[in-house]
Design an enzyme around this catalytic site. Structure first.
Site, PDB file in Angstrom:
ATOM      1  N   GLU A 133     -35.235   4.225  77.989  1.00  0.00           N
ATOM      2  CA  GLU A 133     -35.649   5.628  77.842  1.00  0.00           C
ATOM      3  C   GLU A 133     -34.802   6.269  76.744  1.00  0.00           C
ATOM      4  O   GLU A 133     -33.579   6.092  76.718  1.00  0.00           O
ATOM      5  CB  GLU A 133     -35.440   6.352  79.180  1.00  0.00           C
ATOM      6  CG  GLU A 133     -35.842   7.812  79.142  1.00  0.00           C
ATOM      7  CD  GLU A 133     -35.603   8.514  80.491  1.00  0.00           C
ATOM      8  OE1 GLU A 133     -35.671   7.850  81.548  1.00  0.00           O
ATOM      9  OE2 GLU A 133     -35.317   9.727  80.468  1.00  0.00           O
TER      10      GLU A 133
ATOM     11  N   ALA B 163     -41.813  15.616  77.792  1.00  0.00           N
ATOM     12  CA  ALA B 163     -41.732  16.394  79.032  1.00  0.00           C
ATOM     13  C   ALA B 163     -42.254  15.624  80.247  1.00  0.00           C
ATOM     14  O   ALA B 163     -41.901  15.946  81.392  1.00  0.00           O
ATOM     15  CB  ALA B 163     -42.497  17.702  78.872  1.00  0.00           C
TER      16      ALA B 163
ATOM     17  N   ARG C 287     -29.480  20.721  79.288  1.00  0.00           N
ATOM     18  CA  ARG C 287     -30.480  21.758  79.039  1.00  0.00           C
ATOM     19  C   ARG C 287     -30.915  22.404  80.361  1.00  0.00           C
ATOM     20  O   ARG C 287     -30.173  22.408  81.319  1.00  0.00           O
ATOM     21  CB  ARG C 287     -31.650  21.153  78.250  1.00  0.00           C
ATOM     22  CG  ARG C 287     -31.183  20.596  76.892  1.00  0.00           C
ATOM     23  CD  ARG C 287     -32.311  20.028  76.079  1.00  0.00           C
ATOM     24  NE  ARG C 287     -33.299  21.060  75.743  1.00  0.00           N
ATOM     25  CZ  ARG C 287     -34.504  20.811  75.243  1.00  0.00           C
ATOM     26  NH1 ARG C 287     -34.880  19.548  75.020  1.00  0.00           N
ATOM     27  NH2 ARG C 287     -35.340  21.795  74.980  1.00  0.00           N
TER      28      ARG C 287
ATOM     29  N   TYR D  94     -34.215  19.739  68.102  1.00  0.00           N
ATOM     30  CA  TYR D  94     -34.699  18.372  67.883  1.00  0.00           C
ATOM     31  C   TYR D  94     -34.397  17.814  66.494  1.00  0.00           C
ATOM     32  O   TYR D  94     -34.729  16.669  66.207  1.00  0.00           O
ATOM     33  CB  TYR D  94     -36.212  18.314  68.145  1.00  0.00           C
ATOM     34  CG  TYR D  94     -36.570  18.700  69.563  1.00  0.00           C
ATOM     35  CD1 TYR D  94     -36.091  17.958  70.641  1.00  0.00           C
ATOM     36  CD2 TYR D  94     -37.365  19.809  69.833  1.00  0.00           C
ATOM     37  CE1 TYR D  94     -36.402  18.309  71.945  1.00  0.00           C
ATOM     38  CE2 TYR D  94     -37.683  20.172  71.132  1.00  0.00           C
ATOM     39  CZ  TYR D  94     -37.200  19.418  72.179  1.00  0.00           C
ATOM     40  OH  TYR D  94     -37.504  19.772  73.459  1.00  0.00           O
TER      41      TYR D  94
ATOM     42  N   HIS E  24     -34.115   9.922  74.270  1.00  0.00           N
ATOM     43  CA  HIS E  24     -34.356  11.348  74.001  1.00  0.00           C
ATOM     44  C   HIS E  24     -33.570  11.793  72.788  1.00  0.00           C
ATOM     45  O   HIS E  24     -32.430  11.350  72.584  1.00  0.00           O
ATOM     46  CB  HIS E  24     -33.944  12.205  75.201  1.00  0.00           C
ATOM     47  CG  HIS E  24     -34.749  11.916  76.426  1.00  0.00           C
ATOM     48  ND1 HIS E  24     -36.040  12.355  76.578  1.00  0.00           N
ATOM     49  CD2 HIS E  24     -34.453  11.199  77.525  1.00  0.00           C
ATOM     50  CE1 HIS E  24     -36.510  11.925  77.741  1.00  0.00           C
ATOM     51  NE2 HIS E  24     -35.565  11.212  78.338  1.00  0.00           N
TER      52      HIS E  24
ATOM     53  N   PRO F 285     -45.747  13.539  74.687  1.00  0.00           N
ATOM     54  CA  PRO F 285     -46.377  14.763  74.203  1.00  0.00           C
ATOM     55  C   PRO F 285     -45.488  15.640  73.329  1.00  0.00           C
ATOM     56  O   PRO F 285     -44.294  15.778  73.584  1.00  0.00           O
ATOM     57  CB  PRO F 285     -46.747  15.506  75.496  1.00  0.00           C
ATOM     58  CG  PRO F 285     -45.923  14.886  76.561  1.00  0.00           C
ATOM     59  CD  PRO F 285     -45.700  13.457  76.148  1.00  0.00           C
ATOM     60  N   ASN F 286     -46.108  16.202  72.328  1.00  0.00           N
ATOM     61  CA  ASN F 286     -45.534  17.192  71.407  1.00  0.00           C
ATOM     62  C   ASN F 286     -44.563  16.605  70.389  1.00  0.00           C
ATOM     63  O   ASN F 286     -44.121  17.326  69.489  1.00  0.00           O
ATOM     64  CB  ASN F 286     -44.870  18.352  72.176  1.00  0.00           C
ATOM     65  CG  ASN F 286     -45.865  19.119  73.003  1.00  0.00           C
ATOM     66  OD1 ASN F 286     -46.910  19.524  72.494  1.00  0.00           O
ATOM     67  ND2 ASN F 286     -45.588  19.304  74.281  1.00  0.00           N
TER      68      ASN F 286
ATOM     69  N   ASN G  60     -39.816   7.385  74.691  1.00  0.00           N
ATOM     70  CA  ASN G  60     -39.485   8.805  74.831  1.00  0.00           C
ATOM     71  C   ASN G  60     -40.692   9.470  75.484  1.00  0.00           C
ATOM     72  O   ASN G  60     -41.672   9.791  74.806  1.00  0.00           O
ATOM     73  CB  ASN G  60     -39.185   9.450  73.481  1.00  0.00           C
ATOM     74  CG  ASN G  60     -38.739  10.901  73.647  1.00  0.00           C
ATOM     75  OD1 ASN G  60     -38.900  11.484  74.720  1.00  0.00           O
ATOM     76  ND2 ASN G  60     -38.197  11.488  72.593  1.00  0.00           N
TER      77      ASN G  60
ATOM     78  N   ARG H 262     -41.075  22.610  64.205  1.00  0.00           N
ATOM     79  CA  ARG H 262     -40.527  23.721  64.989  1.00  0.00           C
ATOM     80  C   ARG H 262     -39.274  23.244  65.729  1.00  0.00           C
ATOM     81  O   ARG H 262     -39.059  22.055  65.926  1.00  0.00           O
ATOM     82  CB  ARG H 262     -41.552  24.221  66.016  1.00  0.00           C
ATOM     83  CG  ARG H 262     -42.694  25.014  65.395  1.00  0.00           C
ATOM     84  CD  ARG H 262     -43.646  25.521  66.482  1.00  0.00           C
ATOM     85  NE  ARG H 262     -42.915  26.096  67.601  1.00  0.00           N
ATOM     86  CZ  ARG H 262     -43.108  25.767  68.888  1.00  0.00           C
ATOM     87  NH1 ARG H 262     -44.005  24.864  69.208  1.00  0.00           N
ATOM     88  NH2 ARG H 262     -42.412  26.334  69.831  1.00  0.00           N
TER      89      ARG H 262
HETATM   90  O1  CA2 Z   1     -35.156  15.338  73.728  1.00  0.00           O
HETATM   91  C1  CA2 Z   1     -36.215  14.704  73.852  1.00  0.00           C
HETATM   92  O2  CA2 Z   1     -36.476  13.717  73.171  1.00  0.00           O
HETATM   93  C2  CA2 Z   1     -37.282  15.206  74.831  1.00  0.00           C
HETATM   94  O3  CA2 Z   1     -37.978  14.079  75.356  1.00  0.00           O
HETATM   95  C3  CA2 Z   1     -38.227  16.074  74.017  1.00  0.00           C
HETATM   96  C4  CA2 Z   1     -39.292  16.737  74.889  1.00  0.00           C
HETATM   97  C5  CA2 Z   1     -38.648  17.471  76.059  1.00  0.00           C
HETATM   98  O4  CA2 Z   1     -39.640  18.019  76.900  1.00  0.00           O
HETATM   99  C6  CA2 Z   1     -37.746  16.562  76.867  1.00  0.00           C
HETATM  100  O5  CA2 Z   1     -37.139  17.334  77.894  1.00  0.00           O
HETATM  101  C7  CA2 Z   1     -36.664  15.965  75.983  1.00  0.00           C
HETATM  102  C8  CA2 Z   1     -40.092  17.754  74.070  1.00  0.00           C
HETATM  103  C9  CA2 Z   1     -40.737  17.187  72.855  1.00  0.00           C
HETATM  104  C10 CA2 Z   1     -41.347  18.342  72.126  1.00  0.00           C
HETATM  105  O6  CA2 Z   1     -40.997  18.259  70.779  1.00  0.00           O
HETATM  106  C11 CA2 Z   1     -41.153  19.376  70.020  1.00  0.00           C
HETATM  107  C12 CA2 Z   1     -40.830  19.230  68.707  1.00  0.00           C
HETATM  108  C13 CA2 Z   1     -40.957  20.306  67.852  1.00  0.00           C
HETATM  109  C14 CA2 Z   1     -41.407  21.509  68.330  1.00  0.00           C
HETATM  110  C15 CA2 Z   1     -41.731  21.655  69.654  1.00  0.00           C
HETATM  111  C16 CA2 Z   1     -41.610  20.582  70.508  1.00  0.00           C
END
Ligand code: CA2
Length: 153
Positions: free
Chosen positions: A100, A79, A109, A25, A102, A12-13, A76, A20
């Site tokens: 896995e 969340a 974090r 990221y 990230h 997700p996301n 990946n 953003r």
């Molecule tokens: O670091 C990673 O790859 C994560 O899987 C990214 C997830 C986070 O919840 C994990 O803890 C670590 C979040 C992905 C959301 O990506 C966004 C990208 C741009 C703006 C907002 C969120």
């Protein structure tokens, strides 16, 4: 018969990458990461399937599908890494290796990101290198698959 592809599954996301939170990221979009993964997989002589979903059940379906159709999965879970026993069970249920990945380093974090339900059933974890985490994972996948294909292994 041509070798089975590597499947890259994104949770997700991750479709929002590059839009953003570039400080967390990076500036690459998911399409940029897909292109870089395809180039790296092709350099290793491997085909790639690259997918993203915001839905836990769809990710579970894709893991089940990978059991039949993929040599290995790079995953990946976003969340869901920190919340989903269902995804962990799906990873555990498929006989192929799952790595896995990230972009960020969740261990550095917030405390709620320190738990991964997936890591204990994954072959390994690569985290904290931005988009390069994916490239490192493709390289790791190629090493694993080449070793598995060696006669007598
Ligand atoms: O670091 C990673 O790859 C994560 O899987 C990214 C997830 C986070 O919840 C994990 O803890 C670590 C979040 C992905 C959301 O990506 C966004 C990208 C741009 C703006 C907002 C969120």
């Amino acid at each position: 018969m041509s070798p089975k592809p590597i499947h890259v599954l994104n949770g997700p996301n991750l479709n929002l990458l590059g839009v953003r939170e570039p400080e967390v990221y990076g500036r690459d979009t998911l399409a940029d990461i897909e292109a870089a993964c395809r180039a790296r997989a092709s350099a290793h002589g491997r085909d790639l399937v690259f997918r993203q979903s915001n839905h836990e059940g769809e990710l579970i379906d894709w893991l089940h599908e990978a059991r039949e159709n993929a040599a290995l999965v790079l995953f990946n879970p976003g969340a869901y890494t920190h919340t989903s026993v269902a995804l962990r069970d799906a990873v555990a249920a498929i006989a192929i290796p799952v790595i896995e990945i990230h972009l960020s380093n969740p261990a550095a974090r917030e405390a709620f990101r320190h738990v991964s339900h997936v890591a204990p059933v994954a072959k390994g974890v690569i985290a904290g290198f931005g988009a390069h985490s994916y490239i490192l994972a493709i390289d790791a996948a190629a090493v694993l698959l080449t070793a598995a294909e060696r006669p007598g292994s």
